[in-house]
Write an enzyme that holds these catalytic residues in place. Structure first.
Site, PDB file in Angstrom:
ATOM      1  N   HIS A 272      65.161  32.277  98.891  1.00  0.00           N
ATOM      2  CA  HIS A 272      65.468  31.302  97.844  1.00  0.00           C
ATOM      3  C   HIS A 272      64.415  31.337  96.732  1.00  0.00           C
ATOM      4  O   HIS A 272      64.732  31.541  95.557  1.00  0.00           O
ATOM      5  CB  HIS A 272      65.539  29.903  98.464  1.00  0.00           C
ATOM      6  CG  HIS A 272      65.819  28.819  97.472  1.00  0.00           C
ATOM      7  ND1 HIS A 272      67.064  28.279  97.286  1.00  0.00           N
ATOM      8  CD2 HIS A 272      65.001  28.180  96.595  1.00  0.00           C
ATOM      9  CE1 HIS A 272      67.009  27.353  96.331  1.00  0.00           C
ATOM     10  NE2 HIS A 272      65.768  27.270  95.891  1.00  0.00           N
ATOM     11  N   GLU A 273      63.166  31.178  97.127  1.00  0.00           N
ATOM     12  CA  GLU A 273      62.098  31.164  96.121  1.00  0.00           C
ATOM     13  C   GLU A 273      61.989  32.534  95.454  1.00  0.00           C
ATOM     14  O   GLU A 273      61.651  32.634  94.274  1.00  0.00           O
ATOM     15  CB  GLU A 273      60.755  30.750  96.737  1.00  0.00           C
ATOM     16  CG  GLU A 273      60.749  29.336  97.368  1.00  0.00           C
ATOM     17  CD  GLU A 273      61.212  28.218  96.439  1.00  0.00           C
ATOM     18  OE1 GLU A 273      61.029  28.331  95.208  1.00  0.00           O
ATOM     19  OE2 GLU A 273      61.769  27.212  96.945  1.00  0.00           O
TER      20      GLU A 273
HETATM   21 ZN    ZN Z   1      65.229  26.143  94.190  1.00  0.00          ZN
END
Ligand code: ZN
Length: 505
Positions: A272-273
């Site tokens: 995600h990051e």
């Molecule tokens: Zn996010």
């Protein structure tokens, strides 16, 4: 005109570097800073934010904008200044937007807010550790009241929420947001209900065996590399709450957290990051300054959610990487097949923690926060009643009651910073991600086969070309139009879910 823009660029460059200094202080506070340094950090942040405020609100900036003929009263996303090239035009538009907002706020208030937000954030960490809302309550009250004051000074037509939403989703009004939510809120609730009612269970006990932290990190770094994350221009660290921030044009910091008893937490946090990080690493060098940024938090989130869910939780992705994962954790996963693993990481089940929620129920977590923060800002809900309101929303919408504040109202960092108006951008990100991905699929024949071969470069190249390099040049709605030829349409997200979960459930 050329000279005026040159001068504006000089001022912008300084503000940009000051913002990075502020980001460096913030990153350190959430990763390595000893707790005792809290007051030092709060003062430092307050001074830097005060300097940024002073520079953007200077009479010189006002004069230049006037000379360029910018009508601040009627500033809009469609601002066109005759004779300017696209990038210069966007640059002036963004500076004018920033100037307009900041000139409404006294420097003292900006400094006070920066100081209080910094303190409040540390108190939140403490409160969360102790699972005790009362430690955080006075600070949240302070930050909320400052944010109300700020919203009132900035001004709004209908409600305070408008003034704050605009910091995260520029140019968007609460009304438009509500109309987007209206088009998918009912459908997503219905979808969850159908899956829960089907009574079908996905077995994923294997994800909760013991996964060595170091090996999790090693695998996470490998995946980041596969995605195309450039470690020469970025880092991965650990924090209480995963986030991404940029300390320079070539310095993108990611964080995650590991849980040895829950494999999903660390890895999907990293993917995600990593999606956010790739966006930040992808801005064209021509944009250094205010334009070298995500154009809205919704668009930023579309990048992280696309990598995390549409790519990272897809069958082709794991076709490519499951063998390597099994190699990394031979004891833990030797009896697990690719199909079981795929189903396991895609279990839909109402849960307590937003960042660890599946991609479907995730949106219910957002609906709850959106509702509560609007009530806080409109004065319909008091901070002291927040934990109870939170618990009752969770019981009502997700059918579970948080056993404590840490896993309930204290789980997210956002409100401690005063980030009211931020949460809905997460759902916007989900919606955008599905629409962008559908377009990508239509433009790249055999996309899934390529992903299945571990060729993630094909995904990144498309995103770089269509989205990343533009930074803030196009406002979110315009970007969506440029990329997909349509305005934001929740149908894409719902269709994506229908297709995927038909097979799993
Ligand atoms: Zn996010």
């Amino acid at each position: 005109v050329k000279e005026a823009i040159e001068r504006l660029r000089e001022i912008d460059r300084e503000i940009y570097r000051l913002s990075e200094i502020s980001a460096a202080l913030g990153w350190d506070q959430e990763t390595y800073m000893p707790p005792g340094a809290l007051n030092d950090r709060a003062e430092q942040q307050s001074i830097v934010e005060g300097m940024i405020h002073e520079r953007i609100t200077s009479a010189e900036v006002g004069n230049i904008l006037e000379k360029l003929g910018v009508d601040l009263e009627n500033l809009s996303a469609d601002l066109v200044i005759d004779g300017l090239e696209e990038i210069d035009n966007a640059f002036v538009r963004e500076i004018a937007r920033f100037y307009k907002r900041e000139t409404k706020l006294p420097k003292k208030l900006v400094e006070e807010y920066a100081r209080e937000a910094s303190i409040s954030q540390s108190r939140w960490v403490e409160a969360r550790k102790a699972s005790d809302f009362s430690i955080f309550k006075p600070h949240l009250e302070k930050v909320l009241s400052l944010k109300c004051e700020i919203a009132d000074l900035i001004g709004y037509e209908k409600e305070r929420y408008d003034a704050l939403l605009d910091s995260y989703e520029p140019w968007m009004k609460t009304e438009e947001l509500l109309s987007v939510f209206e088009r998918f809120e009912g459908r997503i609730k219905e979808f969850v209900k159908r899956i829960v009612a089907s009574g079908k269970k996905v077995n994923n006990d294997f994800l909760y065996r013991s996964f060595d932290r170091k090996k999790q990190e090693e695998f996470g770094r490998f995946i980041l590399g596969e995605m195309g994350f450039d470690f020469e221009r970025g880092r991965l660290d650990v924090s209480a709450h995963p986030f991404t921030t940029s300390l320079g044009f070539a310095d993108v910091r990611l964080t995650t957290r590991y849980n040895e008893k829950d494999f999903k937490s660390g890895l999907f946090g990293i993917i995600h990051e990593g999606g956010h990080g790739l966006y930040e690493q992808g801005f064209s060098e021509k944009l250094i300054g205010i334009l070298a940024d995500g154009t809205s938090m919704g668009i930023h989130e579309s990048q992280s959610r696309m990598w995390e869910n549409l790519v990272g939780r897809s069958l082709p992705f794991w076709k490519a990487y499951f063998p390597k994962l099994k190699e990394t954790f031979p004891g833990e996963l030797s009896d697990v097949s690719l199909e079981d693993f795929y189903r396991g990481i895609n279990e839909i089940t109402p849960s307590l923690i937003r960042v660890e929620a599946d991609e479907v129920t995730y949106n219910l977590h957002i609906i709850i926060r959106f509702k509560l923060e609007r009530e806080l800002l409109n004065g319909k809900l008091k901070v002291q009643d927040l934990p109870e309101a939170w618990n009752s929303e969770y019981s009502g919408l997700l059918g579970i009651k948080p056993p404590n504040d840490a896993d309930g109202v204290l789980q997210d960092i956002h409100w401690s910073h005063g980030y009211f108006g931020y949460f809905p951008t997460y759902s916007l990100g989900n919606l955008y991600s599905a629409q962008f991905f559908a377009k990508m699929k239509s433009e790249i024949p055999g996309l899934e086969d390529e992903i299945g071969k571990g060729n993630l470069q094909v995904v990144l190249s498309w995103l770089r070309e269509k989205i990343h390099r533009h930074g803030r040049v196009y406002p979110a709605t315009k970007l969506c139009m440029e990329v997909t030829g349509e305005t934001l349409d929740p149908d894409y997200f719902m269709k994506y879910l229908e297709g995927k979960y038909q097979d799993i459930y």
